[in-house]
Design a protein around this motif. Structure first.
Motif, PDB file in Angstrom:
ATOM      1  N   PRO A  25       0.818  -1.219   0.000  1.00 50.63           N
ATOM      2  CA  PRO A  25       0.000   0.000   0.000  1.00 50.63           C
ATOM      3  C   PRO A  25       0.849   1.266   0.000  1.00 50.63           C
ATOM      4  O   PRO A  25       2.039   1.236   0.340  1.00 50.63           O
ATOM      5  CB  PRO A  25      -0.797  -0.105   1.316  1.00 50.63           C
ATOM      6  CG  PRO A  25      -0.039  -1.075   2.154  1.00 50.63           C
ATOM      7  CD  PRO A  25       0.724  -1.978   1.245  1.00 50.63           C
ATOM      8  N   SER A  26       0.204   2.353  -0.356  1.00 53.09           N
ATOM      9  CA  SER A  26       0.885   3.654  -0.345  1.00 53.09           C
ATOM     10  C   SER A  26       1.410   3.960   1.062  1.00 53.09           C
ATOM     11  O   SER A  26       0.775   3.623   2.063  1.00 53.09           O
ATOM     12  CB  SER A  26      -0.130   4.727  -0.762  1.00 53.09           C
ATOM     13  OG  SER A  26       0.334   5.993  -0.353  1.00 53.09           O
ATOM     14  N   LEU A  27       2.550   4.618   1.127  1.00 55.98           N
ATOM     15  CA  LEU A  27       3.107   5.029   2.425  1.00 55.98           C
ATOM     16  C   LEU A  27       3.102   6.551   2.560  1.00 55.98           C
ATOM     17  O   LEU A  27       3.845   7.110   3.363  1.00 55.98           O
ATOM     18  CB  LEU A  27       4.529   4.466   2.571  1.00 55.98           C
ATOM     19  CG  LEU A  27       4.620   2.930   2.645  1.00 55.98           C
ATOM     20  CD1 LEU A  27       6.079   2.471   2.612  1.00 55.98           C
ATOM     21  CD2 LEU A  27       3.935   2.399   3.910  1.00 55.98           C
ATOM     22  N   VAL A  28       2.260   7.195   1.775  1.00 55.44           N
ATOM     23  CA  VAL A  28       2.165   8.667   1.857  1.00 55.44           C
ATOM     24  C   VAL A  28       1.772   9.052   3.278  1.00 55.44           C
ATOM     25  O   VAL A  28       0.919   8.405   3.894  1.00 55.44           O
ATOM     26  CB  VAL A  28       1.141   9.187   0.818  1.00 55.44           C
ATOM     27  CG1 VAL A  28       0.829  10.651   1.051  1.00 55.44           C
ATOM     28  CG2 VAL A  28       1.673   8.978  -0.590  1.00 55.44           C
ATOM     29  N   GLN A  29       2.445  10.068   3.792  1.00 54.52           N
ATOM     30  CA  GLN A  29       2.237  10.586   5.153  1.00 54.52           C
ATOM     31  C   GLN A  29       2.689   9.615   6.244  1.00 54.52           C
ATOM     32  O   GLN A  29       2.315   9.769   7.398  1.00 54.52           O
ATOM     33  CB  GLN A  29       0.785  10.985   5.371  1.00 54.52           C
ATOM     34  CG  GLN A  29       0.457  12.182   4.502  1.00 54.52           C
ATOM     35  CD  GLN A  29      -0.850  12.830   4.833  1.00 54.52           C
ATOM     36  OE1 GLN A  29      -1.742  12.223   5.421  1.00 54.52           O
ATOM     37  NE2 GLN A  29      -0.975  14.077   4.446  1.00 54.52           N
ATOM     38  N   GLN A  30       3.464   8.611   5.869  1.00 54.44           N
ATOM     39  CA  GLN A  30       4.019   7.688   6.867  1.00 54.44           C
ATOM     40  C   GLN A  30       5.488   8.054   7.090  1.00 54.44           C
ATOM     41  O   GLN A  30       6.203   8.342   6.135  1.00 54.44           O
ATOM     42  CB  GLN A  30       3.959   6.258   6.356  1.00 54.44           C
ATOM     43  CG  GLN A  30       2.563   5.766   6.029  1.00 54.44           C
ATOM     44  CD  GLN A  30       1.956   5.002   7.179  1.00 54.44           C
ATOM     45  OE1 GLN A  30       2.519   4.033   7.643  1.00 54.44           O
ATOM     46  NE2 GLN A  30       0.813   5.462   7.635  1.00 54.44           N
TER      47      GLN A  30
END
Ligand SMILES: C[S@@+](CC[C@H](N)C(=O)[O-])C[C@H]1O[C@@H](n2cnc3c(N)ncnc32)[C@H](O)[C@@H]1O
Length: 227
Positions: A77-82
């Protein structure tokens, strides 16, 4: 083009360099590394530094487990903002994959030369936000607010296990996750057993094709502390 570019970096051009392409979902990662840790040991100045520290320059190799973890991250999954830490990052393969999925990545290693390569590889692969941290897992704690801790083939030396387990406990306690990757090393088994004793874990094992060979791959995802 990547190696000629790396030759313009004063920290990297001290090493014989090679480029490796890791294919995965979302496109290839282009990784620059020293030609091999064995080459470095043949070079007088670097060999002398390693002997002083009684440590082979393991940071300089591309380890199959980090390639397997990178591919797992790239199809995940996307890790945007992680906020993700690649601990014992070496040249930063796993962290570069997390950056590709949108994470803000902290590359942490006790070897400054490793961090120079991790920075180059992160930039080269389009990482927008990343940071390099000279860090010793035996002596310090990672910063707060980490969502995901990546451990790519770092638990190969049993005296390192207590320090690494402390880092895992701190991340899990604050609500983060951890993924450990290794090639089923005997010397890592005890670390995995301890993770399983203290935490809810999920095994996602298989194999990874790298350098014209197939390597076993043990991926262990640590989700929460056992109640
Ligand atoms: C086998 S290499 C793995 C490198 C990278 N994760 C990979 O899989 O390609 C182990 C890494 O752990 C780092 N390391 C060893 N002991 C450490 C410590 N106490 N604190 C931080 N990093 C350490 C080494 O410098 C090296 O980069």
């Amino acid at each position: 083009m990547t190696v000629p570019e790396a030759m313009r970096d004063q920290n990297l051009r001290r090493f014989p360099l090679r480029r490796h392409v890791i294919h995965g979902a979302g496109g290839p990662l282009s990784i620059v590394a020293p030609s091999s840790s064995e080459d470095l040991l043949r070079r007088g100045d670097l060999a002398e530094r390693c002997e002083r520290k009684a440590q082979p320059p393991y940071w300089a190799d591309i380890w199959p487990a980090s390639v397997g973890l990178a591919r797992f991250i790239m199809r995940g999954p996307s890790l945007v903002q992680q906020r993700v830490v690649d601990l014992g990052c070496g040249i930063g393969v796993a962290g570069a994959a997390a950056a590709r999925r949108g994470a803000t990545v902290i590359f942490a290693d006790r070897e400054p030369d490793a961090l120079h390569f991790a920075r180059f590889n992160a930039r080269k692969n389009g990482a927008r936000e990343h940071q390099e941290l000279r860090f010793d897992w035996d002596r310090e704690y990672l910063p707060a607010g980490i969502d995901l801790l990546l451990l790519a083939d770092v638990a190969y030396h049993p005296p390192s296990h207590p320090g690494l387990l402390r880092q895992v406990q701190a991340i899990i306690r604050s609500g983060g996750r951890v993924i450990s990757a290794d090639p089923f090393r005997k010397s890592t088994n005890d670390f995995i057993n301890k993770l399983e004793g203290e935490h809810a874990v999920e095994h996602i094992s298989g194999s990874v094709h790298f350098d014209a060979k197939r390597w076993p791959l043990r991926l262990v995802s640590v989700l929460a502390r056992k109640s």
